[in-house]
Design an enzyme around this catalytic site. Structure first.
Site, PDB file in Angstrom:
ATOM      1  N   HIS A  87       0.859  -1.192   0.000  1.00  0.00           N
ATOM      2  CA  HIS A  87       0.000   0.000   0.000  1.00  0.00           C
ATOM      3  C   HIS A  87       0.887   1.231   0.000  1.00  0.00           C
ATOM      4  O   HIS A  87       2.002   1.194   0.534  1.00  0.00           O
ATOM      5  CB  HIS A  87      -0.905  -0.021   1.244  1.00  0.00           C
ATOM      6  N   GLU A 135      -4.012   2.812  -7.077  1.00  0.00           N
ATOM      7  CA  GLU A 135      -4.473   3.959  -6.284  1.00  0.00           C
ATOM      8  C   GLU A 135      -3.494   5.127  -6.443  1.00  0.00           C
ATOM      9  O   GLU A 135      -2.365   5.047  -5.940  1.00  0.00           O
ATOM     10  CB  GLU A 135      -4.493   3.604  -4.792  1.00  0.00           C
TER      11      GLU A 135
HETATM   12  O1  G3P Z   1      -6.476   1.295   0.495  1.00  0.00           O
HETATM   13  C1  G3P Z   1      -7.538   2.137   0.210  1.00  0.00           C
HETATM   14  C2  G3P Z   1      -7.183   3.532   0.430  1.00  0.00           C
HETATM   15  O2  G3P Z   1      -5.865   3.883   0.333  1.00  0.00           O
HETATM   16  C3  G3P Z   1      -8.097   4.484  -0.232  1.00  0.00           C
HETATM   17  O3  G3P Z   1      -8.372   5.358   0.778  1.00  0.00           O
HETATM   18  O4  G3P Z   1      -9.795   6.765   2.086  1.00  0.00           O
HETATM   19  O5  G3P Z   1      -9.337   7.307  -0.302  1.00  0.00           O
HETATM   20  O6  G3P Z   1     -10.802   5.355   0.273  1.00  0.00           O
HETATM   21  P1  G3P Z   1      -9.658   6.264   0.707  1.00  0.00           P
END
Ligand code: G3P
Length: 216
Positions: A87, A135
C-alpha cells in the site's frame, strides 16, 4: 463476482466494537465479495464473524527470530485468507515482493498487491498476485474519486495488467459513493478498494450497502 475490499487502516473503527460491527455487516452482504483488510491485531477476531479477512501487510520472512514481523506461514497457520501488500502507506521494495508474492501463493494465500501507477501495476502483474489495486496516492483520503479525477489511471492499469496476465484490477483512492464504484467498473475495474468512505462514516453499514449495491 466483483470485489469490494475495505482497507480498515488504523481508523478507530478498525478496533474493538466498530470492527466487529463492520464484520457483521460484511457477512450480510450478498452479490459482491467483501474482503476486510484488517489490522493484524483484530484479523482473527473478526474472521470468526466474517471469514473473508486479509491483513494489511505481511513480511518477506519465514518462521524464526523476527521480532514484530509477520511471516506468510503464520497467516496460513491461523486460517487468515490473505494479505494486502505494498500500500502507498506501507511500501515494500520490488525485490522483496518478488520473493513474498510467489511464496504466499505457494502457501495458498491470496495477495492483493497495491500499485501507485499503471507502470507499477504492470511490474506487479509479472509476480502473479491474486489481484492488483491501483491507487493514485495524491487522491487517497481526499474524497476526490480516482474514477472521476484520474480515469486514465484505471484504464491504463487494466490495459497494462491484461497485457501480462488475467489478474483482476481494483481501483481505489477517494471513492466516496456507489456511483464512483460503478464508474470504476465501467472503466474496466473488477471492483474497488476503499477506506475512509466506510471507516469514517457515521453509518459504515449504509456506506457498505451503497457500495455493494453499486457493484452487485
Ligand atoms: O487502500 C484504500 C485507500 O488507500 C483508499 O483510501 O480513504 O481514499 O478510500 P480512501
Amino acid at each position: 463476482m466483483r470485489l469490494l475490499v475495505v482497507n480498515m487502516k488504523a481508523y478507530e473503527n478498525a478496533f474493538g466494537p466498530g470492527a466487529r460491527e463492520l464484520a457483521r455487516e460484511a457477512s450480510r452482504v450478498e452479490g459482491v465479495r467483501v474482503i476486510l483488510a484488517a489490522p493484524a491485531l483484530v484479523a482473527l477476531k473478526i474472521a470468526e464473524i466474517h471469514p473473508d479477512v486479509y491483513v494489511q501487510h505481511v513480511d518477506a520472512v519465514g518462521y524464526g527470530a523476527f521480532t514484530g514481523f509477520l511471516p506468510p506461514e503464520a497467516l496460513r497457520a491461523e486460517g487468515i485468507r490473505g494479505a494486502l501488500v505494498n500500500h502507498s502507506e506501507h511500501k515494500v521494495r520490488l525485490k522483496e515482493l518478488a520473493e513474498l508474492i510467489p511464496r504466499a501463493r505457494e502457501l495458498g494465500l491470496e495477495v492483493l498487491a497495491c500499485a501507485d501507477t499503471p507502470a507499477e501495476a504492470s511490474a506487479l502483474a509479472a509476480l502473479s498476485p491474486y489481484a492488483i489495486a491501483v491507487e493514485p496516492p495524491e487522491l487517497i483520503g481526499t474524497g476526490i474519486s480516482v474514477s472521476k479525477a484520474r480515469p486514465e489511471v484505471i484504464e491504463g492499469a487494466v490495459r497494462a495488467v491484461r497485457r501480462i496476465a488475467e489478474i483482476p484490477v481494483l481501483a481505489g483512492a477517494g471513492i466516496s459513493s456507489g456511483e464512483d464504484a460503478r464508474r470504476a467498473v465501467e472503466l474496466g475495474a473488477s471492483g474497488v478498494l476503499v477506506a475512509s468512505m466506510v471507516m469514517k462514516a457515521k453509518s459504515p453499514r449504509e456506506k457498505l450497502r451503497e457500495l455493494a449495491e453499486a457493484l452487485a
